[in-house]
Design a protein around this motif. Structure first.
Motif, PDB file in Angstrom:
ATOM      1  N   GLY A  21       0.815  -1.213   0.000  1.00  0.00           N
ATOM      2  CA  GLY A  21       0.000   0.000   0.000  1.00  0.00           C
ATOM      3  C   GLY A  21       0.846   1.260   0.000  1.00  0.00           C
ATOM      4  N   VAL A  22       1.901   1.255   0.790  1.00  0.00           N
ATOM      5  CA  VAL A  22       2.813   2.414   0.836  1.00  0.00           C
ATOM      6  C   VAL A  22       3.503   2.590  -0.515  1.00  0.00           C
ATOM      7  N   ALA A  23       3.940   1.494  -1.118  1.00  0.00           N
ATOM      8  CA  ALA A  23       4.603   1.572  -2.423  1.00  0.00           C
ATOM      9  C   ALA A  23       3.662   2.106  -3.497  1.00  0.00           C
ATOM     10  N   VAL A  24       2.425   1.620  -3.521  1.00  0.00           N
ATOM     11  CA  VAL A  24       1.438   2.086  -4.502  1.00  0.00           C
ATOM     12  C   VAL A  24       1.119   3.556  -4.272  1.00  0.00           C
ATOM     13  N   ALA A  25       0.921   3.943  -3.013  1.00  0.00           N
ATOM     14  CA  ALA A  25       0.625   5.350  -2.714  1.00  0.00           C
ATOM     15  C   ALA A  25       1.791   6.249  -3.111  1.00  0.00           C
ATOM     16  N   GLY A  26       3.009   5.804  -2.854  1.00  0.00           N
ATOM     17  CA  GLY A  26       4.178   6.592  -3.241  1.00  0.00           C
ATOM     18  C   GLY A  26       4.297   6.732  -4.749  1.00  0.00           C
ATOM     19  N   GLY A  27       4.078   5.639  -5.460  1.00  0.00           N
ATOM     20  CA  GLY A  27       4.113   5.687  -6.922  1.00  0.00           C
ATOM     21  C   GLY A  27       3.024   6.581  -7.484  1.00  0.00           C
ATOM     22  N   ALA A  28       1.826   6.499  -6.911  1.00  0.00           N
ATOM     23  CA  ALA A  28       0.722   7.344  -7.367  1.00  0.00           C
ATOM     24  C   ALA A  28       1.010   8.812  -7.082  1.00  0.00           C
ATOM     25  N   ALA A  29       1.594   9.103  -5.934  1.00  0.00           N
ATOM     26  CA  ALA A  29       1.938  10.496  -5.605  1.00  0.00           C
ATOM     27  C   ALA A  29       2.972  11.036  -6.577  1.00  0.00           C
ATOM     28  N   TRP A  30       3.971  10.218  -6.910  1.00  0.00           N
ATOM     29  CA  TRP A  30       4.986  10.647  -7.882  1.00  0.00           C
ATOM     30  C   TRP A  30       4.332  10.920  -9.231  1.00  0.00           C
ATOM     31  N   LEU A  31       3.533   9.963  -9.687  1.00  0.00           N
ATOM     32  CA  LEU A  31       2.901  10.111 -10.995  1.00  0.00           C
ATOM     33  C   LEU A  31       1.950  11.307 -11.034  1.00  0.00           C
ATOM     34  N   ALA A  32       1.233  11.543  -9.960  1.00  0.00           N
ATOM     35  CA  ALA A  32       0.289  12.662  -9.925  1.00  0.00           C
ATOM     36  C   ALA A  32       0.993  14.008 -10.015  1.00  0.00           C
ATOM     37  N   THR A  33       2.242  14.062  -9.596  1.00  0.00           N
ATOM     38  CA  THR A  33       2.964  15.340  -9.582  1.00  0.00           C
ATOM     39  C   THR A  33       4.032  15.464 -10.660  1.00  0.00           C
ATOM     40  N   HIS A  34       4.214  14.429 -11.466  1.00  0.00           N
ATOM     41  CA  HIS A  34       5.217  14.448 -12.534  1.00  0.00           C
ATOM     42  C   HIS A  34       4.553  13.977 -13.832  1.00  0.00           C
ATOM     43  N   SER A  35       4.188  14.909 -14.654  1.00  0.00           N
ATOM     44  CA  SER A  35       3.424  14.631 -15.865  1.00  0.00           C
ATOM     45  C   SER A  35       4.190  13.756 -16.853  1.00  0.00           C
ATOM     46  N   PRO A  36       3.527  12.700 -17.345  1.00  0.00           N
ATOM     47  CA  PRO A  36       4.161  11.880 -18.388  1.00  0.00           C
ATOM     48  C   PRO A  36       4.165  12.581 -19.749  1.00  0.00           C
ATOM     49  N   TYR A  37       3.485  13.716 -19.839  1.00  0.00           N
ATOM     50  CA  TYR A  37       3.472  14.477 -21.084  1.00  0.00           C
ATOM     51  C   TYR A  37       4.720  15.347 -21.231  1.00  0.00           C
ATOM     52  N   GLU A  38       5.471  15.495 -20.157  1.00  0.00           N
ATOM     53  CA  GLU A  38       6.720  16.268 -20.202  1.00  0.00           C
ATOM     54  C   GLU A  38       7.896  15.307 -20.364  1.00  0.00           C
ATOM     55  N   ALA A  39       8.763  15.611 -21.299  1.00  0.00           N
ATOM     56  CA  ALA A  39       9.907  14.739 -21.559  1.00  0.00           C
ATOM     57  C   ALA A  39      10.843  14.671 -20.353  1.00  0.00           C
ATOM     58  N   GLY A  40      11.418  13.498 -20.158  1.00  0.00           N
ATOM     59  CA  GLY A  40      12.441  13.338 -19.139  1.00  0.00           C
ATOM     60  C   GLY A  40      11.982  12.730 -17.826  1.00  0.00           C
ATOM     61  N   HIS A  41      10.690  12.652 -17.575  1.00  0.00           N
ATOM     62  CA  HIS A  41      10.229  12.076 -16.310  1.00  0.00           C
ATOM     63  C   HIS A  41      10.165  10.554 -16.342  1.00  0.00           C
ATOM     64  N   TYR A  42       9.903   9.991 -17.510  1.00  0.00           N
ATOM     65  CA  TYR A  42       9.713   8.554 -17.629  1.00  0.00           C
ATOM     66  C   TYR A  42      10.424   8.057 -18.884  1.00  0.00           C
ATOM     67  N   PRO A  43      10.862   6.817 -18.878  1.00  0.00           N
ATOM     68  CA  PRO A  43      11.475   6.277 -20.095  1.00  0.00           C
ATOM     69  C   PRO A  43      10.403   6.061 -21.166  1.00  0.00           C
ATOM     70  N   GLY A  44      10.810   6.132 -22.418  1.00  0.00           N
ATOM     71  CA  GLY A  44       9.882   5.883 -23.512  1.00  0.00           C
ATOM     72  C   GLY A  44       9.750   4.400 -23.788  1.00  0.00           C
TER      73      GLY A  44
END
Length: 140
Positions: A21-44
């Protein structure tokens, strides 16, 4: 008498579920604050970069981002399988929680054909979303 040497196998299921639960919440918090539409946050996607074809998972991160921001329609546009997948997971976890609170055993019986059917469905989806006329399945 069993002797346990090292490892994390001695932790209770409650600890494992809490850690998940902590891991999922942490991942969701990261994703909610780091847009995948902006280059550089996530691998393609490697398949898309190499071939120009969408893999079965392409758009999943963007769909999850849209769901976290309450945009259900946009989530379906990015990946039509992600919202139903999250709904299925939520219903299953709700079932487990309800059974546990009632003190009843959790019965999870997975038919042997189900993992194969899911794998085939994912592969078919990956092919179909790249066919002409199926642009509505693309993550773009």
């Amino acid at each position: 008498m069993t002797t346990h040497v090292g490892g994390l196998g001695h932790l209770s299921p409650r600890v494992w579920w809490g850690a998940a639960g902590v891991a999922v919440a942490g991942g969701a918090a990261w994703l909610a604050t780091h847009s995948p539409y902006e280059a550089g946050h996530y691998p393609g996607c490697v398949l898309y970069a190499a071939t120009g074809l969408y893999c079965p998972a392409c758009g999943g991160t963007r769909a999850t981002y849209e769901l976290l921001h309450g945009h259900v329609g946009a989530a379906f546009e990015r990946h039509p399988l992600v919202p139903p997948l999250y709904l299925a997971v939520a219903l299953y976890l709700g079932y487990r929680l309800l059974r546990a609170r009632q003190g009843r055993p959790v019965r999870t019986v997975v038919p042997s054909w189900l993992p194969v059917a899911i794998g085939v469905a994912v592969l078919v989806f990956g092919v179909v979303r790249n066919l002409p006329g199926a642009e509505f399945l693309s993550p773009a």
